[in-house]
Scaffold this active site. Structure first.
Site, PDB file in Angstrom:
ATOM      1  CG  HIS A 203      -0.368   0.210   2.526  1.00 16.65           C
ATOM      2  ND1 HIS A 203      -0.039  -0.827   3.368  1.00 16.65           N
ATOM      3  CD2 HIS A 203      -0.027   1.334   3.190  1.00 16.65           C
ATOM      4  CE1 HIS A 203       0.467  -0.344   4.499  1.00 16.65           C
ATOM      5  NE2 HIS A 203       0.492   0.971   4.416  1.00 16.65           N
ATOM      6  CG  ASP A 236       0.173  -4.235   2.910  1.00 15.87           C
ATOM      7  OD1 ASP A 236       0.374  -3.617   1.852  1.00 15.87           O
ATOM      8  OD2 ASP A 236       0.033  -3.682   4.020  1.00 15.87           O
ATOM      9  CB  SER A 318       3.095   1.753   6.094  1.00 16.37           C
ATOM     10  OG  SER A 318       1.940   1.810   6.890  1.00 16.37           O
TER      11      SER A 318
END
Length: 475
Positions: A203, A236, A318
């Site tokens: 992402h 992910d 992230s």
């Protein structure tokens, strides 16, 4: 558990989010406060003074306190002249005679003497202090105390947070991804090998996948253009590669996430809210935490059996590494559970101490497949399960996705004898409480692994040996 990455929408999850707890109110100040409405002070106490109902004497005061006009006036003369017993001078009928004042060497003189003595002593003390300070200042040149060693001279062992950060920071990058329409965001990644491959979250780079712009900036400020080598929405995980990568790259050491224990120290590195090269610490709060997350783009959700940590993780962390106390990568920071409050004026959610990382053993396998083939490879059982929340297990549906069969003919589940309606409650020793939990656990394995599935059919428990199959790509 449903979570957020980069503050986006979240799909259904197998467990409920935590309930936020309000911070305790600050204690009331102790100083006297002005009165508020209804005759109350800042502490809510009704003042009691003269004229108030039930007012009491002030603490420390006496109800028989002397009148300020002391000495009192002379008593009235007896109404019967000088008659009665004891008549005559000094008798009952005589007026009060105030005694003559004593010599000036009484109490008033004593008080004055004490004040004078105090002033003299104070003058002596001040003079003595000045002389001592002057002599000390002339002999040493300063009255401050200096440390024996400066901060830069302190030895920081490899196992300390400062030692780990000093070693790991040069191998982390801040990633900026921008789509062809100008949309994008910031995330983190770390050096995976000497060829210039950087591992991060899917992402983080999703905006730059189809012709967008991608850059990676090291703590030194050196910025490199990069390209997406491969990305896996379900895991992910993504791998990017630096263009014109330097020859002195130092890949971070990969640990063994299977050997991590609850309570182990953790160190997270990232760019929370764009603040690059931020280091935070915590512990492993839990293992094998089922997490479903989404990047909000409408694509399929990501599922993981995550490492949970209380190290502060925020949007921008992230893709960054989660390290152990030795500086080994044990996970990739990927998602947070949040109260939904924005931060830094962005409307994005912030850390409440519930962060989740993809175990590095799984991420390593995925990254290697992406580098090798450009596409992810997923383990599968070949059956469709319900994604509804629940605590009774993962039920095989009666209808497969897109009209396909719920149990793939000739697939792993079919060979093991599983049928629509069966409820899977365990995979090996892991309890399965929902479909997302089952998917996350299956994806911790590789195609060809053998697992034991416990399921219920008609109120009875059964077990089956399943050899996991494979699926290439996200579609």
């Amino acid at each position: 558990m449903s979570t957020e990455n980069e503050g986006t929408a979240v799909p259904p999850a197998p467990s409920a989010p935590p309930v936020p707890v309000d911070a305790p109110a600050a204690p009331a100040p102790q100083a006297q406060a002005p009165q508020g409405p209804y005759g109350q002070d800042a502490q809510g106490q009704t003042p009691q003074g003269p004229g108030a109902s039930g007012d009491a004497p002030h603490p420390g005061a006496s109800s028989s306190a002397p009148d300020p006009s002391w000495p009192p006036p002379p008593p009235p003369t007896a109404p019967y002249g000088d008659g009665g017993s004891g008549a005559g001078p000094g008798g009952w009928g005589s007026s009060y005679q105030q005694p003559a004042p004593k010599s000036g060497r009484g109490r008033g003189g004593l008080v004055a003497a004490v004040l004078v003595a105090a002033l003299v002593a104070g003058g002596l003390g001040g003079g003595l202090g000045y002389v001592l300070a002057r002599d000390n200042d002339e002999s040493t040149g300063s009255t401050t105390v200096s440390a024996s060693a400066n901060g830069g001279d302190v030895k920081r062992d490899p196992g300390t947070t400062a030692g780990v950060a000093a070693k790991a920071l040069p191998s982390t990058v801040t990633i900026e991804a921008e789509s062809t329409s100008g949309e994008g965001g910031t995330g983190t990644g770390f050096v995976f090998d000497k060829q210039g491959h950087i591992v991060t979250n899917n992402h983080v780079v999703a905006d730059a996948v189809d012709g967008g712009k991608l850059t990676a900036t090291f703590p030194t400020g050196k910025k490199y253009d990069a390209e997406v080598v491969g990305h896996a929405q379900g895991y992910d995980v993504a791998v990017i590669k630096l263009k014109d990568a330097p020859s002195d790259l130092n890949p971070l050491t990969l640990g063994d996430s299977d050997k991590v224990a609850v309570g182990d120290s953790t160190i997270a590195i990232g760019a929370p809210f764009g603040l690059s090269d931020t280091v935070t610490t915590g512990i492993i709060s839990a293992k094998n935490r089922p997490v479903a997350s989404s990047d909000g783009s409408g694509s399929q959700a990501s599922y993981m059996s995550a490492l949970q940590t209380d190290a502060s993780i925020n949007p921008g962390n992230s893709g960054g590494p989660l390290l152990d106390a030795r500086g080994n990568v044990i996970g990739i920071n990927s998602a947070i559970q949040s109260t939904g409050n924005g931060g830094f004026g962005t409307g994005q959610s912030g850390s409440i101490g519930l962060g989740f990382a993809i175990p590095i053993n799984q991420a390593k396998y995925v990254a290697q497949e992406l580098i090798k083939n450009g596409k992810p490879v997923y383990a599968k059982i070949g059956a469709s399960v319900s994604l509804d929340d629940g605590s009774d297990g993962a039920q095989i549906t009666d209808q497969g996705a897109g009209g396909a069969a719920p149990v793939e003919p000739g697939g792993p589940a079919a060979k093991a004898g599983l049928k629509p309606g069966d409820v899977i409650i365990k995979l090996d020793d892991r309890v399965i409480d929902s479909g997302p939990t089952l998917i996350g656990e299956i994806w911790t394995h590789q195609p060809g692994d053998k697992v034991t599935i416990t399921y219920e059919r008609g109120g009875k428990q059964r077990t089956a040996e399943v050899t996991l199959g494979s699926r290439v790509g996200d579609n």
